[in-house]
Design a protein around this motif. Structure first.
Motif, short mmCIF file in Angstrom:
data_model
loop_
_atom_site.label_atom_id
_atom_site.label_comp_id
_atom_site.label_asym_id
_atom_site.label_seq_id
_atom_site.Cartn_x
_atom_site.Cartn_y
_atom_site.Cartn_z
N VAL A 158 73.72 64.03 88.93
CA VAL A 158 72.52 63.40 88.39
C VAL A 158 72.06 64.22 87.20
CG1 VAL A 158 70.15 62.68 88.85
CG2 VAL A 158 71.87 62.53 90.67
N GLY A 159 71.70 63.53 86.11
CA GLY A 159 71.28 64.26 84.92
C GLY A 159 70.26 63.52 84.09
N THR A 168 71.36 59.50 83.94
CA THR A 168 72.78 59.70 84.19
C THR A 168 73.06 59.84 85.68
OG1 THR A 168 73.09 60.78 82.05
CG2 THR A 168 74.75 61.21 83.75
N PHE A 169 74.10 59.13 86.14
CA PHE A 169 74.52 59.21 87.53
C PHE A 169 76.03 59.10 87.59
CE2 PHE A 169 76.03 57.06 91.34
CZ PHE A 169 75.55 57.91 92.35
N ARG A 170 76.63 59.90 88.45
CA ARG A 170 78.07 59.81 88.69
C ARG A 170 78.34 60.03 90.17
NH1 ARG A 170 82.61 63.82 88.37
NH2 ARG A 170 84.52 62.62 88.08
N PHE A 208 77.21 55.94 85.33
CA PHE A 208 76.18 55.18 84.64
C PHE A 208 75.34 56.15 83.81
CE2 PHE A 208 71.90 53.65 83.95
CZ PHE A 208 72.13 52.36 83.50
N THR A 209 74.98 55.74 82.58
CA THR A 209 74.05 56.51 81.77
C THR A 209 73.44 55.61 80.70
OG1 THR A 209 73.74 58.50 80.42
CG2 THR A 209 75.78 57.29 80.10
N ASN A 210 72.21 55.92 80.31
CA ASN A 210 71.60 55.27 79.15
C ASN A 210 71.74 56.12 77.90
OD1 ASN A 210 70.66 52.72 79.98
ND2 ASN A 210 69.00 53.68 81.14
#
Length: 777
Positions: A264-265, A269-271, A300-302
């Motif tokens: 998580v970032g 951001t998620f992986r 997923f990330t924006n």
């Protein structure tokens, strides 16, 4: 630069046929000399295995103490050593395993079999030998193994950065293949650098966006075991795309621990990751050692742009590897990947400077795309009774690609804008590679012969369209492309003395290009067909002073890869322009824990016939020359502290253009990567990494410059038997830097019809923090 001592041009002047005859004649003469040198020799055979899992260890270094030359284990973990009769100490080493020594006796005219289990240990550069290569031309393979343990690989981008001297840049959202820079080449997305995974090619021929497009994002980084690097056109194993070199990635044959991971970032951001063993000791095809696992990844990330990127990607993979018998292994792999994203594209410097948009803003925020790829491959490796190794591999890929871009904004269409759509629709790739490998004795000398055969067929429909905010306006070009490559090579490795080894090889590639226009109500100018063959001889010498010091001289002919649409439009040009390269260098150790590689190299290209996928036109760049030096160091300062660094200097010019207008745009001149890593026996580890590139010309006349940068990243983790926690920080100092950069002529709403040519760029990431948790089971 005119006094470049390797002088590759005279080799090309001989002509490939004459050079091939010279190589064959020289090899025959050397063989006769070797036959004349007879002595009482014997043979040692054995298999190197992991002492816990009993799986074969491929690429382990095997040598007799006191002899400079040794051997490496093959695809089944087996080795063969031929030596004069006598008593020796057999030394076996592999990075990450404890070096073993055992007394052996070589008997004249007899074969002695030994068993060699290795037990795992921590990373220790003292156990590395510079000749630890399954292929002589892999002088960087041992460095690659060190890097795989020292350099963090949490993404497909990190995997590409394992290639020493390779730089990448992303410029259209996380779903597009990276721009690659290597050895004075702006490789675009892979035109001059061949990428493969488990023997399956990644580069796409005659791609909708660009020749050689190498989208590596379908690979899950946690399952990659190693990378073998070949720089320059010196290995007969590679033909298409391998002008600057090739990178061979291989995935693990088994997972010793299943793992579930969450990251998580910042920037939403998620992986999520799962890698799991599925056999659990059970058997599928035999009672020999087998393994199988599955792996899945979701991202997923924006991202950090003002317009959310909405990037989504899923990767899935399954792999089986097993010994069907003591002499036969089978590998089966299937994978699927899908991705879609929005992108802000490249922003013009003046728009940010004038305040029209922010640094992370966009002129057209409807760029982006979607892509998918499904792969299947099967590989059968067999050791014949004669001890020859036969490998057969087949593969298939189905690929889709859809990309929306806008580089010039309103330059060509002041009403609707210049957005384009590039589509690669339903590409099917069929391929086969086979090798026959045999080692024989010529008197007291060994001769290793490798014969390779292969073919690849691409069948696809590619199109270029005009669009507005992802709505189609009209068709610029649409064509069905059929392209096939058939190739064969002969590679000979002759040990002239205990220290000197000759590698002479020749490769033949034949291409069939067929393009048929599919655009309604237009002329058939894009249609056509052509075929062309090319011979590529290679000649390399290796002098091993000791297991700690090796010198090498390499030379070879290759060719620049061309798009089928460019070929049929410019059949009067060289369809396969010749590449001529040479290099001299050394891999050596200073003390027991410092490993260095130094190379001086040069490469000439006859021509570069470039099909510009963004415009549907052909550009001919003319002859070019690139020279440079590569320097790599890997050092273990203490039991816990490691240092690594790569420094690459390059000089490239077009040879037929006047001085001052002969720069190769975006070709790197100076790049460097490296870091400091600290590891403890308690499971705590951390690394400070850097990457830097010098300012360079973005145009032939150097009037526009791509700006250099240097940034730092941090990686840290704490690992125990059942779990791991960690974090990464990209751009620790939060520096402003430009990732991808281009000199582009564009027009903004308030500007005249001619627009402005200046630097356009994709801004690099600001300070970016991510945390991760892994559970092992």
């Amino acid at each position: 630069m005119n006094t470049f001592i390797l002088r590759p041009a005279p080799v090309a002047a001989m002509g490939p046929r004459r050079l091939c005859l010279t190589l064959v004649g020289a090899l025959w003469l050397l063989a006769q000399m070797a036959f004349a040198q007879t002595s009482a020799v014997g043979t040692l055979r054995g298999a190197v295995r992991d002492s816990i899992t009993q799986k074969p260890i491929v690429g382990a270094s095997v040598r007799l103490d006191g002899m400079a030359r040794g051997a490496t284990t093959d695809a089944l973990g087996s080795f063969r050593l031929d030596a004069p009769a006598g008593d020796y100490a057999l030394v076996i080493s592999y990075l990450g395993f404890r070096t073993t020594r055992q007394a052996v006796q070589v008997r004249a005219g007899e074969t002695t079999t030994v068993a060699a289990p290795l037990s795992t240990t921590g990373l220790n550069l003292g156990e590395v030998t510079v000749t630890q290569n399954t292929d002589l031309n892999q002088t960087l393979s041992i460095i690659g193994r060190v890097d795989k343990q020292l350099r963090p690989t949490n993404s497909a981008q990190d995997l590409l950065r394992l290639v020493p001297g390779l730089f990448i840049a992303q410029h259209a959202g996380g779903g597009k293949a990276e721009q690659i820079y290597l050895r004075g080449f702006d490789v675009d997305h892979g035109t001059d650098f061949a990428v493969s995974i488990d023997g399956m090619p990644v580069n796409m021929v005659s791609h909708a966006h660009g020749q050689g497009y190498a989208d590596f994002h379908f690979v899950i980084p946690e399952v990659v075991e190693a990378v073998n690097v070949y720089k320059g056109p010196y290995s007969a194993r590679f033909g298409d795309f391998a002008t600057a070199g090739a990178g061979e990635f291989t995935t693990k044959n088994e997972v010793k621990q299943s793992v579930a991971r969450v990251e998580v970032g910042q920037f939403d951001t998620f992986r999520g990751l799962l890698v799991a063993d599925v056999l659990g000791g059970r058997h599928l095809f035999s009672k020999q050692k087998e393994s199988a696992y599955i792996a899945a990844e979701y991202n997923f990330t924006n991202a950090y742009f003002n317009s959310p990127q909405h990037f989504k990607r899923f990767n899935g993979m399954a792999k089986y590897n097993g010994l069907l018998s003591e002499r036969t292994s089978l590998t089966l792999i299937g994978s699927h990947f899908t991705s879609n994203w929005d992108a802000s594209g490249q922003v013009p410097d003046r728009a940010v400077r004038d305040g029209a948009i922010s640094r992370f803003g966009a002129i057209d925020d409807t760029e982006g795309g979607r892509t998918s790829r499904t792969n299947a491959t099967a590989k059968l490796t067999t050791v014949l009774p004669s001890d020859a190794i036969v490998t057969n591999q087949v593969y298939y890929s189905n690929y889709h690609f859809d990309l929306y871009s806008n580089f010039t904004f309103l330059l060509n269409d002041s009403i609707n804008g210049d957005q384009i759509r590039q589509r690669d629709q339903g590409r099917d790739i069929y391929g086969y590679t086979g090798t026959y490998e045999q080692t024989a004795m010529l008197g007291a000398r060994s001769l290793k012969t490798t014969i390779g055969l292969g073919t690849r067929l691409d069948d696809t429909q590619v199109g270029l369209f005009r669009s507005i905010r992802r709505t189609m306006l009209d068709t610029t070009s649409l064509a069905h492309v059929y392209e096939q490559n058939v190739n064969a090579y002969l590679d000979e490795v002759l040990t002239l003395t205990d220290r000197l080894t000759l590698n002479a090889a020749v490769r033949y590639d034949h291409f069939f290009f067929r393009v048929k226009n599919r655009q309604a109500e237009t002329t058939d100018s894009i249609s056509g067909q052509a075929d062309k063959g090319i011979v590529s001889p290679k000649l390399n010498l290796y002098y091993t002073v000791s297991p700690r010091l090796q010198f090498f001289v390499r030379s070879g002919l290759g060719f620049h890869s061309n798009d089928a649409r460019g070929v049929v439009r410019a059949t009067t040009q060289r369809i396969l322009p010749r590449a001529t390269g040479a290099e001299i260098g050394s891999t050596f150790k200073v003390g027991s824990r410092v490993l260095l590689n130094v190379v001086l190299w040069g490469l000439d290209l006859q021509n570069e016939l470039v099909y510009v996928g963004d415009e549907g036109v052909v550009e001919i760049t003319g002859r070019s020359r690139r020279v440079g030096t590569d320097f790599a160091v890997r050092a273990q300062l203490t039991d816990r502290l490691y240092v690594d660094a790569d420094l690459n200097a390059n000089h490239g010019r077009y040879r037929d253009e006047p001085t001052g207008a002969n720069r190769i745009p975006l070709a790197p001149t100076l790049t460097s990567t490296g870091g400091i890593t600290y590891r403890t026996t308690s499971g705590l580890s951390g690394a400070l990494r850097y990457r830097a590139v010098d300012t360079r010309a973005a145009t032939e006349d150097n009037s526009i410059r791509a700006l250099g940068y240097g940034i730092f990243d941090v990686v840290a983790s704490y690992t125990q038997k059942r779990y791991q926690v960690g974090f990464t920080i990209e751009n620790l100092l939060n520096r402003r830097w430009n990732e991808a950069q281009f000199a582009t002529q564009s027009r903004l709403p308030s500007e005249g019809v001619d627009g402005v040519e200046e630097l356009h760029y994709t801004p690099g990431s600001p300070f970016y923090l991510k945390g991760n948790v892994s559970v092992f089971f």
